[in-house]
Every structure is written in structure tokens, then in C-alpha cells.
Design a protein around this motif. Structure first.
Motif, PDB file in Angstrom:
ATOM      1  N   LEU A   1       0.827  -1.209   0.000  1.00  0.00           N
ATOM      2  CA  LEU A   1       0.000   0.000   0.000  1.00  0.00           C
ATOM      3  C   LEU A   1       0.859   1.256   0.000  1.00  0.00           C
ATOM      4  CD1 LEU A   1      -2.987  -1.091   2.260  1.00  0.00           C
ATOM      5  CD2 LEU A   1      -2.887  -0.884  -0.237  1.00  0.00           C
ATOM      6  N   ALA A   2       2.030   1.208   0.606  1.00  0.00           N
ATOM      7  CA  ALA A   2       2.957   2.342   0.498  1.00  0.00           C
ATOM      8  C   ALA A   2       3.424   2.492  -0.946  1.00  0.00           C
ATOM      9  CB  ALA A   2       4.140   2.153   1.441  1.00  0.00           C
ATOM     10  N   LEU A   3       3.671   1.368  -1.623  1.00  0.00           N
ATOM     11  CA  LEU A   3       4.068   1.418  -3.033  1.00  0.00           C
ATOM     12  C   LEU A   3       2.933   1.898  -3.930  1.00  0.00           C
ATOM     13  CD1 LEU A   3       6.329  -1.765  -3.308  1.00  0.00           C
ATOM     14  CD2 LEU A   3       7.053   0.655  -3.376  1.00  0.00           C
ATOM     15  N   VAL A   4       1.689   1.607  -3.573  1.00  0.00           N
ATOM     16  CA  VAL A   4       0.545   2.162  -4.303  1.00  0.00           C
ATOM     17  C   VAL A   4       0.587   3.686  -4.205  1.00  0.00           C
ATOM     18  CG1 VAL A   4      -1.977   2.420  -4.261  1.00  0.00           C
ATOM     19  CG2 VAL A   4      -0.959   0.142  -4.158  1.00  0.00           C
ATOM     20  N   SER A   5       0.855   4.188  -3.010  1.00  0.00           N
ATOM     21  CA  SER A   5       0.973   5.639  -2.822  1.00  0.00           C
ATOM     22  C   SER A   5       2.089   6.200  -3.693  1.00  0.00           C
ATOM     23  CB  SER A   5       1.242   5.974  -1.352  1.00  0.00           C
ATOM     24  OG  SER A   5       0.152   5.629  -0.556  1.00  0.00           O
ATOM     25  N   VAL A   6       3.240   5.536  -3.692  1.00  0.00           N
ATOM     26  CA  VAL A   6       4.374   5.978  -4.495  1.00  0.00           C
ATOM     27  C   VAL A   6       4.022   5.926  -5.986  1.00  0.00           C
ATOM     28  CG1 VAL A   6       6.744   5.427  -5.190  1.00  0.00           C
ATOM     29  CG2 VAL A   6       6.104   5.353  -2.772  1.00  0.00           C
ATOM     30  N   GLY A   7       3.416   4.843  -6.417  1.00  0.00           N
ATOM     31  CA  GLY A   7       3.081   4.688  -7.837  1.00  0.00           C
ATOM     32  C   GLY A   7       2.079   5.725  -8.326  1.00  0.00           C
ATOM     33  N   LEU A   8       1.011   5.921  -7.574  1.00  0.00           N
ATOM     34  CA  LEU A   8       0.027   6.933  -7.963  1.00  0.00           C
ATOM     35  C   LEU A   8       0.636   8.327  -7.869  1.00  0.00           C
ATOM     36  CD1 LEU A   8      -3.187   5.473  -6.307  1.00  0.00           C
ATOM     37  CD2 LEU A   8      -2.569   5.475  -8.731  1.00  0.00           C
ATOM     38  N   GLY A   9       1.480   8.533  -6.867  1.00  0.00           N
ATOM     39  CA  GLY A   9       2.172   9.813  -6.759  1.00  0.00           C
ATOM     40  C   GLY A   9       3.074  10.072  -7.956  1.00  0.00           C
ATOM     41  N   ALA A  10       3.749   9.045  -8.425  1.00  0.00           N
ATOM     42  CA  ALA A  10       4.629   9.201  -9.587  1.00  0.00           C
ATOM     43  C   ALA A  10       3.839   9.612 -10.825  1.00  0.00           C
ATOM     44  CB  ALA A  10       5.396   7.902  -9.840  1.00  0.00           C
TER      45      ALA A  10
ATOM     46  N   ILE B   1       8.169   3.444   4.107  1.00  0.00           N
ATOM     47  CA  ILE B   1       9.007   2.278   3.814  1.00  0.00           C
ATOM     48  C   ILE B   1      10.361   2.410   4.504  1.00  0.00           C
ATOM     49  CG2 ILE B   1      10.257   1.074   1.971  1.00  0.00           C
ATOM     50  CD1 ILE B   1       7.760   1.698   0.170  1.00  0.00           C
ATOM     51  N   VAL B   2      10.948   3.599   4.457  1.00  0.00           N
ATOM     52  CA  VAL B   2      12.259   3.818   5.089  1.00  0.00           C
ATOM     53  C   VAL B   2      12.159   3.677   6.603  1.00  0.00           C
ATOM     54  CG1 VAL B   2      14.015   5.570   5.568  1.00  0.00           C
ATOM     55  CG2 VAL B   2      13.214   5.223   3.233  1.00  0.00           C
ATOM     56  N   LEU B   3      11.158   4.317   7.214  1.00  0.00           N
ATOM     57  CA  LEU B   3      11.007   4.236   8.671  1.00  0.00           C
ATOM     58  C   LEU B   3      10.593   2.838   9.115  1.00  0.00           C
ATOM     59  CD1 LEU B   3       9.287   7.658   9.377  1.00  0.00           C
ATOM     60  CD2 LEU B   3      11.671   7.025   9.812  1.00  0.00           C
ATOM     61  N   ASN B   4       9.745   2.196   8.312  1.00  0.00           N
ATOM     62  CA  ASN B   4       9.328   0.807   8.528  1.00  0.00           C
ATOM     63  C   ASN B   4       8.815   0.558   9.952  1.00  0.00           C
ATOM     64  OD1 ASN B   4       8.809  -1.792   7.662  1.00  0.00           O
ATOM     65  ND2 ASN B   4      10.837  -2.535   8.208  1.00  0.00           N
ATOM     66  N   THR B   5       7.938   1.432  10.414  1.00  0.00           N
ATOM     67  CA  THR B   5       7.308   1.254  11.719  1.00  0.00           C
ATOM     68  C   THR B   5       5.795   1.277  11.532  1.00  0.00           C
ATOM     69  OG1 THR B   5       7.165   3.620  12.229  1.00  0.00           O
ATOM     70  CG2 THR B   5       9.206   2.469  12.870  1.00  0.00           C
ATOM     71  N   PRO B   6       5.064   0.648  12.428  1.00  0.00           N
ATOM     72  CA  PRO B   6       3.607   0.684  12.322  1.00  0.00           C
ATOM     73  C   PRO B   6       3.049   2.106  12.280  1.00  0.00           C
ATOM     74  CG  PRO B   6       4.245  -1.022  13.864  1.00  0.00           C
ATOM     75  CD  PRO B   6       5.492  -0.258  13.516  1.00  0.00           C
ATOM     76  N   LEU B   7       3.621   3.013  13.077  1.00  0.00           N
ATOM     77  CA  LEU B   7       3.110   4.388  13.073  1.00  0.00           C
ATOM     78  C   LEU B   7       3.358   5.094  11.745  1.00  0.00           C
ATOM     79  CD1 LEU B   7       3.823   5.703  16.682  1.00  0.00           C
ATOM     80  CD2 LEU B   7       1.641   5.027  15.651  1.00  0.00           C
ATOM     81  N   ALA B   8       4.463   4.791  11.095  1.00  0.00           N
ATOM     82  CA  ALA B   8       4.735   5.386   9.787  1.00  0.00           C
ATOM     83  C   ALA B   8       3.692   4.930   8.771  1.00  0.00           C
ATOM     84  CB  ALA B   8       6.144   5.021   9.323  1.00  0.00           C
ATOM     85  N   PHE B   9       3.380   3.639   8.784  1.00  0.00           N
ATOM     86  CA  PHE B   9       2.367   3.138   7.854  1.00  0.00           C
ATOM     87  C   PHE B   9       0.972   3.626   8.247  1.00  0.00           C
ATOM     88  CE2 PHE B   9       5.845   0.100   7.140  1.00  0.00           C
ATOM     89  CZ  PHE B   9       5.968   0.253   5.761  1.00  0.00           C
ATOM     90  N   ALA B  10       0.740   3.806   9.541  1.00  0.00           N
ATOM     91  CA  ALA B  10      -0.542   4.384   9.984  1.00  0.00           C
ATOM     92  C   ALA B  10      -0.688   5.803   9.460  1.00  0.00           C
ATOM     93  CB  ALA B  10      -0.642   4.359  11.509  1.00  0.00           C
TER      94      ALA B  10
END
Length: 116
Positions: free
Chosen positions: A9-18, A61-70
């Protein structure tokens, strides 16, 4: 499994952002927006619908913590609230707006549900 969902889902954000960042005119046409004599609309798409989501997804993705993905989930949730407001207040319910709302709300609910 949660780690895979978070990354996807982070990559979805990156892909749509791109797409928004590198293809703002395409993004504007997809969103039924028209460029004007100014390039400010294109700039806004590159920034707010593009590079912002790249930074958001890559940061998680870099931080790789639950709060970052939240936080990615909160951002998508904010988009869903804006879209829902449009569905209610703008006087027109369209299939496209509804589809975008469902996607935004689903991504938000998934990321928030598995990371909080």
C-alpha cells in the motif's frame, strides 16, 4: 503478512504519486480537470497529487514502523473525507467520485486497522 500489505500500500501511494508528479496533464484529464493559461494547476497536481504521495510512501518504507504506515493511512483517510464531503456537498454523485472514495477509504481502513 502485515509487512507485505504495508509495503504494497505504500508502493501504491508511491506509484500513484509518480503518475501525478510526472504526468500531471494525464492526471488532470483523469480527474476531469482542465489546465488554464497558468501552470499553477499543473504545479499543484505535481506537488499535492504527486510528489507528496511519493514522499509519504517512501518515508513509511524507510522508517518501517507501524506508526509510519498508519500515517499513510491517515493521509488516505483525509482524502476519503474530502471525497465524501464532495459526494455530499457538491450536488453531484458520480461513479468516478464514488470509486475514488471507496479506494481511499479502503486503503485508509486497511493501514489504520493493521497498524494501530
Amino acid at each position: 503478512m502485515i509487512d507485505i500489505i504495508n509495503i504494497l500500500l505504500a508502493l501504491v501511494s508511491v506509484g500513484l504519486g509518480a503518475i501525478g508528479w510526472l504526468m500531471p496533464r494525464y492526471t488532470m484529464s483523469l480527474l476531469d480537470m482542465a489546465p488554464t493559461n497558468s501552470t499553477m494547476g499543473i504545479s499543484e497536481i505535481r506537488a499535492a497529487s504527486g510528489a507528496l504521495f511519493i514522499g509519504l510512501g517512501l518515508g513509511a518504507i524507510v522508517l518501517n514502523t507501524p506508526l509510519a504506515f498508519a500515517m499513510v493511512g491517515f493521509a488516505w483517510g483525509g482524502a476519503a473525507v474530502g471525497r465524501l464531503t464532495s459526494l455530499i456537498a457538491d450536488g453531484e454523485i458520480t461513479r468516478q467520485k464514488t470509486t475514488f472514495f471507496v479506494i481511499e477509504a479502503s486503503v485508509a481502513a486497511t493501514l489504520l486497522g493493521i497498524n494501530l
